[in-house]
Motif scaffolding. Structure first.
Motif, PDB file in Angstrom:
ATOM      1  N   GLN A   1       0.823  -1.160   0.007  1.00  0.00           N
ATOM      2  CA  GLN A   1       0.029   0.059  -0.019  1.00  0.00           C
ATOM      3  C   GLN A   1       0.789   1.257  -0.053  1.00  0.00           C
ATOM      4  O   GLN A   1       0.540   2.124  -0.593  1.00  0.00           O
ATOM      5  N   LEU A   2       1.914   1.417   0.846  1.00  0.00           N
ATOM      6  CA  LEU A   2       2.915   2.366   0.939  1.00  0.00           C
ATOM      7  C   LEU A   2       3.420   2.689  -0.642  1.00  0.00           C
ATOM      8  O   LEU A   2       3.815   3.887  -1.200  1.00  0.00           O
ATOM      9  N   GLN A   3       3.849   1.365  -1.201  1.00  0.00           N
ATOM     10  CA  GLN A   3       4.653   1.667  -2.606  1.00  0.00           C
ATOM     11  C   GLN A   3       3.462   2.149  -3.627  1.00  0.00           C
ATOM     12  O   GLN A   3       3.894   2.877  -4.273  1.00  0.00           O
ATOM     13  N   ILE A   4       2.323   1.805  -3.403  1.00  0.00           N
ATOM     14  CA  ILE A   4       1.059   2.231  -4.418  1.00  0.00           C
ATOM     15  C   ILE A   4       0.821   3.817  -4.033  1.00  0.00           C
ATOM     16  O   ILE A   4       0.856   4.679  -4.856  1.00  0.00           O
ATOM     17  N   GLU A   5       0.838   4.343  -2.893  1.00  0.00           N
ATOM     18  CA  GLU A   5       0.905   5.575  -2.410  1.00  0.00           C
ATOM     19  C   GLU A   5       1.934   6.335  -2.938  1.00  0.00           C
ATOM     20  O   GLU A   5       1.783   7.559  -3.510  1.00  0.00           O
ATOM     21  N   LYS A   6       3.060   5.973  -2.754  1.00  0.00           N
ATOM     22  CA  LYS A   6       4.423   6.762  -3.331  1.00  0.00           C
ATOM     23  C   LYS A   6       4.253   6.730  -4.801  1.00  0.00           C
ATOM     24  O   LYS A   6       4.358   7.827  -5.328  1.00  0.00           O
ATOM     25  N   ARG A   7       3.848   5.663  -5.509  1.00  0.00           N
ATOM     26  CA  ARG A   7       3.856   5.787  -6.893  1.00  0.00           C
ATOM     27  C   ARG A   7       2.632   6.752  -7.443  1.00  0.00           C
ATOM     28  O   ARG A   7       2.697   7.596  -8.336  1.00  0.00           O
ATOM     29  N   ASP A   8       1.700   6.619  -6.758  1.00  0.00           N
ATOM     30  CA  ASP A   8       0.392   7.706  -7.047  1.00  0.00           C
ATOM     31  C   ASP A   8       0.629   9.264  -6.771  1.00  0.00           C
ATOM     32  O   ASP A   8       0.705   9.924  -7.687  1.00  0.00           O
ATOM     33  N   SER A   9       1.492   9.197  -5.688  1.00  0.00           N
ATOM     34  CA  SER A   9       2.125  10.695  -5.557  1.00  0.00           C
ATOM     35  C   SER A   9       3.181  11.288  -6.608  1.00  0.00           C
ATOM     36  O   SER A   9       3.094  12.374  -7.009  1.00  0.00           O
ATOM     37  N   LYS A  10       4.063  10.217  -6.713  1.00  0.00           N
ATOM     38  CA  LYS A  10       5.039  10.449  -7.968  1.00  0.00           C
ATOM     39  C   LYS A  10       4.334  10.969  -9.320  1.00  0.00           C
ATOM     40  O   LYS A  10       4.693  11.822  -9.907  1.00  0.00           O
TER      41      LYS A  10
ATOM     42  N   ASP B   1       2.682  14.514 -13.211  1.00  0.00           N
ATOM     43  CA  ASP B   1       1.534  14.917 -14.044  1.00  0.00           C
ATOM     44  C   ASP B   1       1.712  16.631 -13.590  1.00  0.00           C
ATOM     45  O   ASP B   1       1.276  17.477 -14.566  1.00  0.00           O
ATOM     46  N   PHE B   2       1.591  17.018 -12.416  1.00  0.00           N
ATOM     47  CA  PHE B   2       1.652  18.493 -12.226  1.00  0.00           C
ATOM     48  C   PHE B   2       3.022  19.393 -12.753  1.00  0.00           C
ATOM     49  O   PHE B   2       2.701  20.106 -13.265  1.00  0.00           O
ATOM     50  N   LYS B   3       3.888  18.509 -12.787  1.00  0.00           N
ATOM     51  CA  LYS B   3       5.240  19.206 -13.305  1.00  0.00           C
ATOM     52  C   LYS B   3       5.000  19.431 -14.905  1.00  0.00           C
ATOM     53  O   LYS B   3       5.230  20.496 -15.343  1.00  0.00           O
ATOM     54  N   VAL B   4       4.468  18.372 -15.446  1.00  0.00           N
ATOM     55  CA  VAL B   4       4.119  18.232 -17.040  1.00  0.00           C
ATOM     56  C   VAL B   4       3.135  19.559 -17.236  1.00  0.00           C
ATOM     57  O   VAL B   4       3.175  20.410 -18.168  1.00  0.00           O
TER      58      VAL B   4
ATOM     59  N   VAL C   1       2.414  22.180 -15.666  1.00  0.00           N
ATOM     60  CA  VAL C   1       2.848  23.627 -15.292  1.00  0.00           C
ATOM     61  C   VAL C   1       3.770  23.940 -16.698  1.00  0.00           C
ATOM     62  O   VAL C   1       3.611  25.145 -17.123  1.00  0.00           O
ATOM     63  N   LYS C   2       4.406  22.910 -16.921  1.00  0.00           N
ATOM     64  CA  LYS C   2       5.454  23.149 -17.884  1.00  0.00           C
ATOM     65  C   LYS C   2       4.440  23.394 -19.314  1.00  0.00           C
ATOM     66  O   LYS C   2       4.991  24.554 -20.010  1.00  0.00           O
ATOM     67  N   LYS C   3       3.565  22.832 -19.596  1.00  0.00           N
ATOM     68  CA  LYS C   3       2.846  22.875 -20.718  1.00  0.00           C
ATOM     69  C   LYS C   3       2.050  24.394 -20.605  1.00  0.00           C
ATOM     70  O   LYS C   3       1.942  25.109 -21.716  1.00  0.00           O
ATOM     71  N   LEU C   4       1.396  24.750 -19.583  1.00  0.00           N
ATOM     72  CA  LEU C   4       0.842  25.930 -19.193  1.00  0.00           C
ATOM     73  C   LEU C   4       1.697  27.319 -19.516  1.00  0.00           C
ATOM     74  O   LEU C   4       1.429  28.158 -20.496  1.00  0.00           O
ATOM     75  N   ALA C   5       2.841  27.101 -19.064  1.00  0.00           N
ATOM     76  CA  ALA C   5       4.001  28.214 -19.196  1.00  0.00           C
ATOM     77  C   ALA C   5       4.442  28.415 -20.755  1.00  0.00           C
ATOM     78  O   ALA C   5       4.356  29.445 -21.334  1.00  0.00           O
ATOM     79  N   GLU C   6       4.385  27.175 -21.502  1.00  0.00           N
ATOM     80  CA  GLU C   6       4.634  27.023 -22.778  1.00  0.00           C
ATOM     81  C   GLU C   6       3.674  27.790 -23.681  1.00  0.00           C
ATOM     82  O   GLU C   6       3.975  28.627 -24.512  1.00  0.00           O
TER      83      GLU C   6
END
Length: 155
Positions: A14-23, A28-31, A33-38
């Motif tokens: 469950q911890l691994q799944i949560e870590k993977r989801d948060s990553k 997705d958030f970084k992508v 933000v990058k696309k919005l800025a571009e």
């Protein structure tokens, strides 16, 4: 029920799944933000470039005008600094004042001369009339004397 081992594995899983989801969310958030800025930059990039070009043109024109103004100011300063020129202007002012006073004096002399000539002409006419009158009186006196002197009698 589950054993302790299974519970630990479940928790770990469950911890691994949560870590993977948060990553993934973080990724997705970084992508995003990058696309919005571009997208934002692409939308206004052209306008900013045109504005920058126009500002550069204005800056260049202002620099050119500033250089021209400085050149003209130097020329004017050189003219004002020229002592001989200032002395010449002062001499022109003085000479102009003298010229004006001379013109006034010449007009005054001309008027007085005109009046004197007119007076001299009248005096000359009067003198001529008096001389003519004296001449006429002499002639009359001569005639009277001749009349008074008797005529010789004719015998």
């Amino acid at each position: 029920m589950m054993t302790d081992m299974e519970e630990a594995e479940a928790r770990e899983l469950q911890l691994q799944i949560e870590k993977r989801d948060s990553k993934e969310v973080e990724f997705d958030f970084k992508v995003a933000v990058k696309k919005l800025a571009e997208g934002f930059l692409n939308q206004y990039q052209e306008q900013w470039e045109q504005t920058e070009k126009k500002l550069d043109e204005v800056k260049n024109k202002q620099e050119t005008l500033l250089d021209q103004m400085q050149t003209e100011n130097k020329k004017l300063q050189n003219v004002f600094d020229d002592v001989k020129l200032n002395e010449t202007f002062q001499m022109i002012k003085v000479s102009q004042g003298k010229l004006i006073s001379m013109k006034k004096e010449m007009v005054s002399i001309h008027e007085r001369t005109f009046r004197l000539k007119k007076r001299a002409s009248r005096l000359q006419q009067i003198i001529q009339k008096e001389a003519l009158n004296r001449e006429q009186q002499r002639e009359q006196e001569l005639r009277r004397e001749q009349e008074l002197i008797g005529k010789p009698a004719i015998s």
